[in-house]
Scaffold this motif. Structure first.
Motif, PDB file in Angstrom:
ATOM      1  N   VAL A 270       0.828  -1.216   0.000  1.00  0.00           N
ATOM      2  CA  VAL A 270       0.000   0.000   0.000  1.00  0.00           C
ATOM      3  C   VAL A 270       0.863   1.267   0.000  1.00  0.00           C
ATOM      4  N   GLU A 271       2.072   1.149   0.550  1.00  0.00           N
ATOM      5  CA  GLU A 271       2.984   2.301   0.628  1.00  0.00           C
ATOM      6  C   GLU A 271       3.295   2.887  -0.747  1.00  0.00           C
ATOM      7  N   LEU A 272       3.102   2.074  -1.767  1.00  0.00           N
ATOM      8  CA  LEU A 272       3.347   2.521  -3.129  1.00  0.00           C
ATOM      9  C   LEU A 272       2.396   3.655  -3.536  1.00  0.00           C
TER      10      LEU A 272
ATOM     11  N   VAL B  13       1.646  -0.552  10.807  1.00  0.00           N
ATOM     12  CA  VAL B  13       3.056  -0.205  10.995  1.00  0.00           C
ATOM     13  C   VAL B  13       3.586  -1.075  12.124  1.00  0.00           C
ATOM     14  N   GLU B  14       4.628  -1.843  11.801  1.00  0.00           N
ATOM     15  CA  GLU B  14       5.190  -2.705  12.847  1.00  0.00           C
ATOM     16  C   GLU B  14       6.540  -2.112  13.271  1.00  0.00           C
ATOM     17  N   SER B  15       7.580  -2.371  12.497  1.00  0.00           N
ATOM     18  CA  SER B  15       8.890  -1.794  12.838  1.00  0.00           C
ATOM     19  C   SER B  15       9.029  -0.363  12.307  1.00  0.00           C
TER      20      SER B  15
ATOM     21  N   ARG C  83       9.907   0.180   9.242  1.00  0.00           N
ATOM     22  CA  ARG C  83      10.949   0.113   8.208  1.00  0.00           C
ATOM     23  C   ARG C  83      10.397   0.339   6.796  1.00  0.00           C
ATOM     24  N   THR C  84       9.244  -0.247   6.509  1.00  0.00           N
ATOM     25  CA  THR C  84       8.669  -0.071   5.162  1.00  0.00           C
ATOM     26  C   THR C  84       8.390   1.405   4.898  1.00  0.00           C
ATOM     27  N   LEU C  85       7.842   2.090   5.907  1.00  0.00           N
ATOM     28  CA  LEU C  85       7.572   3.525   5.749  1.00  0.00           C
ATOM     29  C   LEU C  85       8.866   4.277   5.498  1.00  0.00           C
TER      30      LEU C  85
HETATM   31  C1  PRP Z   1       2.682  -5.149   6.276  1.00  0.00           C
HETATM   32  C2  PRP Z   1       2.052  -3.767   6.241  1.00  0.00           C
HETATM   33  C3  PRP Z   1       3.220  -2.877   5.935  1.00  0.00           C
HETATM   34  C4  PRP Z   1       4.382  -3.594   6.606  1.00  0.00           C
HETATM   35  C5  PRP Z   1       4.700  -2.921   7.911  1.00  0.00           C
HETATM   36  O1  PRP Z   1       2.784  -5.595   4.970  1.00  0.00           O
HETATM   37  O2  PRP Z   1       1.011  -3.703   5.291  1.00  0.00           O
HETATM   38  O3  PRP Z   1       3.427  -2.782   4.550  1.00  0.00           O
HETATM   39  O4  PRP Z   1       3.971  -4.947   6.848  1.00  0.00           O
HETATM   40  O5  PRP Z   1       5.783  -3.527   8.560  1.00  0.00           O
HETATM   41  P1  PRP Z   1       7.050  -2.692   9.044  1.00  0.00           P
HETATM   42  O6  PRP Z   1       6.542  -1.463   9.754  1.00  0.00           O
HETATM   43  O7  PRP Z   1       7.757  -3.631   9.991  1.00  0.00           O
HETATM   44  O8  PRP Z   1       7.879  -2.358   7.854  1.00  0.00           O
HETATM   45  P2  PRP Z   1       2.964  -7.129   4.609  1.00  0.00           P
HETATM   46  O9  PRP Z   1       4.365  -7.541   4.876  1.00  0.00           O
HETATM   47  O10 PRP Z   1       1.906  -7.919   5.291  1.00  0.00           O
HETATM   48  O11 PRP Z   1       2.776  -7.133   3.044  1.00  0.00           O
HETATM   49  P3  PRP Z   1       1.739  -6.354   2.116  1.00  0.00           P
HETATM   50  O12 PRP Z   1       2.286  -4.976   1.940  1.00  0.00           O
HETATM   51  O13 PRP Z   1       1.748  -7.108   0.840  1.00  0.00           O
HETATM   52  O14 PRP Z   1       0.416  -6.356   2.780  1.00  0.00           O
END
Ligand code: PRP
Length: 223
Positions: A145-147, A161-163, A165-167
């Motif tokens: 979705v970040e895209l 948002v977990e870690s 890192r993706t953001l």
């Molecule tokens: C989940 C979520 C974020 C990411 C967050 O995606 O949608 O994109 O993890 O994690 P982070 O804060 O530790 O980086 P997921 O890995 O489930 O894949 P998806 O984007 O295909 O839903």
């Protein structure tokens, strides 16, 4: 013996759920056997596990195809089904957030008619329309979705948002936090009455196991 059926969310949550159930005295050996079976039965113990897609766990429990489910609060909020949510299991902890580019930080109110990309349309709509009293366009995506804000599909996203890192790696930031998320144990409303003793024994065993682990606080809902 009547079976007790537990629906697990396939993937990482299922592994942590099995560890917790085992620590609470439930024999989960059938689940640990490597196979592609989706129903795993322990005939002697009268226990059956079903492995479902996370988003489908509430559906199996709601219809009584499973008595108990272990699933993330994000899925429960999105599905909005009428289940007993009896325990906060603590693991699978993360946040449901509105995220976007740094320029929007503290400026969400100044951007009308936002487009919101998300895998969680119900949560996003409820947050923007009921809480922020703002009408937005929800664009449903299935992942990555970040895209969306990076390519101009949406101004903001609602996502887990977990870690962080993706953001970070995609130049986005948390703009607002909607809810704290973690795994929950849910029970079908009829099963709670019809299989009361078995289910309450299991709940109590899990609860006391959670109370033994300092970072957990059993049953405390953090929403
Ligand atoms: C989940 C979520 C974020 C990411 C967050 O995606 O949608 O994109 O993890 O994690 P982070 O804060 O530790 O980086 P997921 O890995 O489930 O894949 P998806 O984007 O295909 O839903």
């Amino acid at each position: 013996m009547q079976y007790l059926t537990i629906a697990l969310a396939k993937g990482r949550l299922a592994e942590q759920a099995v560890d917790l159930l085992e620590a609470a005295g439930t024999d989960c050996r059938v689940v640990k056997e490597k196979s592609r079976k989706l129903i795993l039965e322990d005939e002697q113990a009268g226990l059956r596990f079903i492995l479902a897609k996370p988003a489908d766990v509430p559906t199996y429990v709601d219809y009584g195809a499973a008595d108990i489910g272990i699933v993330g609060k994000d899925t429960l909020l999105e599905e909005g089904r009428s289940l007993y949510e009896v325990l906060n299991l603590g693991f699978g902890s993360c946040r449901m957030c509105v995220c976007g580019p740094q320029e929007l930080s503290g400026r969400m109110d100044y951007l009308p008619n936002k487009r919101v990309a998300t895998k969680y349309p119900r949560i996003a709509r409820a947050y923007f329309e009921s809480k922020r009293r703002e009408s937005v366009e929800i664009i449903r995506l299935n992942g990555s979705v970040e895209l969306a804000p990076l390519v101009g599909l949406a101004e903001v996203i609602v996502d887990i948002v977990e870690s962080g890192r993706t953001l970070q790696e995609n130049g986005l930031v948390v703009l607002e936090t909607i809810a704290q998320i973690s795994a929950r144990l849910v029970v079908n409303r009829v099963s709670m009455k019809m299989k009361a003793e078995r289910i309450s024994n299991l709940i109590e065993a899990v609860r006391s196991q959670l109370n033994n682990v300092p970072e957990h606080s059993a049953g405390k809902d953090n929403l």
